[in-house]
Design a protein around this motif. Sequence first.
Motif, PDB file in Angstrom:
ATOM      1  N   ALA B  61      35.631  -9.998  39.432  1.00 32.58           N
ATOM      2  CA  ALA B  61      36.851  -9.384  39.965  1.00 32.58           C
ATOM      3  C   ALA B  61      36.786  -7.869  39.757  1.00 32.58           C
ATOM      4  N   GLY B  62      36.431  -7.438  38.552  1.00 36.67           N
ATOM      5  CA  GLY B  62      36.244  -6.010  38.288  1.00 36.67           C
ATOM      6  C   GLY B  62      34.896  -5.571  38.820  1.00 36.67           C
ATOM      7  N   ILE B  63      34.845  -4.460  39.561  1.00 34.28           N
ATOM      8  CA  ILE B  63      33.565  -4.020  40.134  1.00 34.28           C
ATOM      9  C   ILE B  63      33.253  -2.582  39.728  1.00 34.28           C
ATOM     10  N   GLU B  64      33.868  -2.168  38.602  1.00 27.09           N
ATOM     11  CA  GLU B  64      33.631  -0.798  38.121  1.00 27.09           C
ATOM     12  C   GLU B  64      32.136  -0.502  38.021  1.00 27.09           C
ATOM     13  N   ALA B  65      31.383  -1.443  37.463  1.00 27.98           N
ATOM     14  CA  ALA B  65      29.956  -1.200  37.213  1.00 27.98           C
ATOM     15  C   ALA B  65      29.189  -1.031  38.532  1.00 27.98           C
ATOM     16  N   TYR B  66      29.607  -1.790  39.557  1.00 27.13           N
ATOM     17  CA  TYR B  66      28.927  -1.670  40.853  1.00 27.13           C
ATOM     18  C   TYR B  66      29.243  -0.335  41.512  1.00 27.13           C
ATOM     19  N   VAL B  67      30.475   0.098  41.365  1.00 24.68           N
ATOM     20  CA  VAL B  67      30.875   1.402  41.911  1.00 24.68           C
ATOM     21  C   VAL B  67      30.095   2.502  41.195  1.00 24.68           C
ATOM     22  N   ALA B  68      30.056   2.402  39.852  1.00 24.38           N
ATOM     23  CA  ALA B  68      29.365   3.423  39.058  1.00 24.38           C
ATOM     24  C   ALA B  68      27.880   3.466  39.391  1.00 24.38           C
ATOM     25  N   ALA B  69      27.295   2.313  39.691  1.00 22.49           N
ATOM     26  CA  ALA B  69      25.861   2.257  39.986  1.00 22.49           C
ATOM     27  C   ALA B  69      25.563   2.676  41.424  1.00 22.49           C
ATOM     28  N   GLY B  70      26.594   2.942  42.214  1.00 28.71           N
ATOM     29  CA  GLY B  70      26.385   3.387  43.597  1.00 28.71           C
ATOM     30  C   GLY B  70      25.849   2.300  44.511  1.00 28.71           C
ATOM     31  N   VAL B  71      26.096   1.064  44.146  1.00 25.39           N
ATOM     32  CA  VAL B  71      25.547  -0.062  44.909  1.00 25.39           C
ATOM     33  C   VAL B  71      26.347  -0.318  46.190  1.00 25.39           C
ATOM     34  N   ILE B  72      27.641  -0.115  46.100  1.00 28.16           N
ATOM     35  CA  ILE B  72      28.508  -0.492  47.216  1.00 28.16           C
ATOM     36  C   ILE B  72      28.469   0.592  48.308  1.00 28.16           C
ATOM     37  N   ASP B  73      28.159   0.161  49.528  1.00 25.57           N
ATOM     38  CA  ASP B  73      28.028   1.131  50.632  1.00 25.57           C
ATOM     39  C   ASP B  73      29.015   0.810  51.743  1.00 25.57           C
ATOM     40  N   ASP B  74      28.995   1.638  52.792  1.00 30.75           N
ATOM     41  CA  ASP B  74      29.922   1.435  53.911  1.00 30.75           C
ATOM     42  C   ASP B  74      29.247   0.736  55.088  1.00 30.75           C
ATOM     43  N   GLN B  75      28.017   0.241  54.888  1.00 25.11           N
ATOM     44  CA  GLN B  75      27.262  -0.293  56.022  1.00 25.11           C
ATOM     45  C   GLN B  75      27.545  -1.761  56.304  1.00 25.11           C
ATOM     46  N   ARG B  76      28.273  -2.404  55.396  1.00 29.06           N
ATOM     47  CA  ARG B  76      28.513  -3.850  55.557  1.00 29.06           C
ATOM     48  C   ARG B  76      29.813  -4.224  54.822  1.00 29.06           C
ATOM     49  N   LEU B  77      30.190  -5.470  54.950  1.00 35.11           N
ATOM     50  CA  LEU B  77      31.372  -5.959  54.226  1.00 35.11           C
ATOM     51  C   LEU B  77      30.999  -6.281  52.785  1.00 35.11           C
ATOM     52  N   TRP B  78      31.947  -5.998  51.879  1.00 34.61           N
ATOM     53  CA  TRP B  78      31.772  -6.367  50.474  1.00 34.61           C
ATOM     54  C   TRP B  78      33.016  -7.135  50.035  1.00 34.61           C
ATOM     55  N   THR B  79      32.797  -8.217  49.339  1.00 36.17           N
ATOM     56  CA  THR B  79      33.932  -8.907  48.728  1.00 36.17           C
ATOM     57  C   THR B  79      33.675  -9.025  47.229  1.00 36.17           C
ATOM     58  N   ASN B  80      34.749  -9.018  46.479  1.00 41.63           N
ATOM     59  CA  ASN B  80      34.619  -9.337  45.054  1.00 41.63           C
ATOM     60  C   ASN B  80      35.329 -10.676  44.829  1.00 41.63           C
ATOM     61  N   ALA B  81      35.712 -10.954  43.609  1.00 39.90           N
ATOM     62  CA  ALA B  81      36.336 -12.246  43.317  1.00 39.90           C
ATOM     63  C   ALA B  81      37.795 -12.069  42.934  1.00 39.90           C
ATOM     64  N   SER B  82      38.381 -10.992  43.468  1.00 44.24           N
ATOM     65  CA  SER B  82      39.768 -10.699  43.113  1.00 44.24           C
ATOM     66  C   SER B  82      40.673 -11.874  43.499  1.00 44.24           C
ATOM     67  N   GLY B  83      41.326 -12.446  42.532  1.00 42.13           N
ATOM     68  CA  GLY B  83      42.240 -13.544  42.792  1.00 42.13           C
ATOM     69  C   GLY B  83      41.626 -14.912  42.615  1.00 42.13           C
ATOM     70  N   PHE B  84      40.278 -14.987  42.621  1.00 44.60           N
ATOM     71  CA  PHE B  84      39.653 -16.313  42.541  1.00 44.60           C
ATOM     72  C   PHE B  84      39.933 -16.968  41.196  1.00 44.60           C
TER      73      PHE B  84
END
Lengths: 304, 304
Positions: B61-84
């Motif tokens: 659910a938390g994706i701080e580490a992915y944001v910090a690592a620069g992994v998440i881009d604007d080229q595709r859809l990304w989902t996390n587990a927020s609410g799961f």
Amino acid sequence: MSELTVAIEPEHDPQLVAAVEGAGGRVVPLDEARVLVWIGAGPKGFPELSDAVEWVALKTAGIEAYVAAGVIDDQRLWTNASGFYAEGVAEHALALLLAGLRQINTSVLRHWDKEPIDTGVRTLRGATVAIVGAGGIGASLIPRLTAGGASVIAVNRSGRPVDGAKLTLPTNRLDEVWGQTDHVVLAAPSTPETRHLINERTLAALPSHAWVVNVARGPLIDQKALYNALREGVIAGAALDVTDPEPPSPDDPLWSLPNVIITPHIANPASGLTREMAPFLAENMRRFIAGDDLIARVSTGRNY
Amino acid sequence: MSELTVAIEPEHDPQLVAAVEGAGGRVVPLDEARVLVWIGAGPKGFPELSDAVEWVALKTAGIEAYVAAGVIDDQRLWTNASGFYAEGVAEHALALLLAGLRQINTSVLRHWDKEPIDTGVRTLRGATVAIVGAGGIGASLIPRLTAGGASVIAVNRSGRPVDGAKLTLPTNRLDEVWGQTDHVVLAAPSTPETRHLINERTLAALPSHAWVVNVARGPLIDQKALYNALREGVIAGAALDVTDPEPPSPDDPLWSLPNVIITPHIANPASGLTREMAPFLAENMRRFIAGDDLIARVSTGRNY
């Protein structure tokens, strides 16, 4: 308007005085009273009653000690507190079950020992919980369990369907329960029939992930068989508000098991009895004045 | 019928393989996949993605580490587990609150020390519980609390009324909460605005019988102020699944307080993530194939 004279013995209690007065009664010494509210810890010191006392209200649900002391007679009405504490006991049963499933006990004992605790966490969601002795406590517990995503098998004497249970079975079909449930909550009275209802055989019939919760009476469980089952992983854990004997000996091996939670018979805390009892006493006074049946009238010859 | 090619990395997981296949997909190596399900513990080892990957599903659910690592881009859809994981976390929050109110912690530590435990028992019935950050976890927690006889004050950004709460307040009116509630459950994300939301001033504004439950993030609480408040009886207790830092140092004085319950960040146990995620992944696959909006789509620029 009838004014009912009520003695509260052996000492006054502000919550009960307020309840009596709120119901239109007057608190008086015992020799002027038509009603005695007895809030002693037991029958010790129970007074001689004159024929003028028409109704005695006891504050406990279990009245074994009063029966044994020969206090209860046929000359007047007697009520106990059967059902008055059901909501509180149900809350405690839920707290015990969730504490087991969510590894609260292990977390308290093993500071941040994350990996084994993490893998030990279980959930109520989707689980089946059997309530053995599904009376007032069961009726209070069922909505709490279903709100948490569990379903309930109720077991009672008659097998008459219990609201909110997916299945109700009569006591004589109890052996069908063990293989169909994930967890068990004991809420039945202590009788010769319920003695050692949880024993080596029934423990072996439960799934290995089962938690057994006892908020009823210690003798419902064969405690030696329980200890063996817990030590050997036959079931996952036990959360007990009552034991046999009570308290357990300080060197009882149960204390050493990480998958046991023991609370000291506080599902219905003594310190909260009169607060919980007050609204029921007021209601029973209204009924007494109106000549209606009282709540929790004691049947002579039964201990509950 | 569309067949969706899905890679599950860095290793296969039987529950997710079943979910993918149940939703009409096929599990393939990453270089044949349109979808990547990344179930690594964090961004370490996250692969280079070709343009063929249209959607990445993360299991946290938390994706701080992915944001910090620069992994998440604007080229595709990304989902996390927020609410799961909301239902499970809500169950844990209830378990922690009830464990505090019903003296489970004290019972485990002080074998059958009946009198102080008895007088320490509190009940959820009639109590007000404030849920700060009333999103998915709050929505799951409210019916559990109301089934136990409590009422709820919800606090969220907008102040838009939350189902089942007797009152909903926007975050900027948070200071109205402390004097109106019995207990507090923290379920808000960790942001600069929520840092040390529980501090010396807000603790002093709570009633002395209050329990504070944290299933969100450690930094929401000024832990030194909490320690002082717990030691001095400013509030009754704290039940924490998260701390700051995490884990607490073995000699952190919090461990020595009898009115603290600490579970090791297991409200959403790592061992259960893929089981909990599976039905949501299947639903998102159906939505992806149909061209519908995905559940828990990550908004770039937010950490949750």
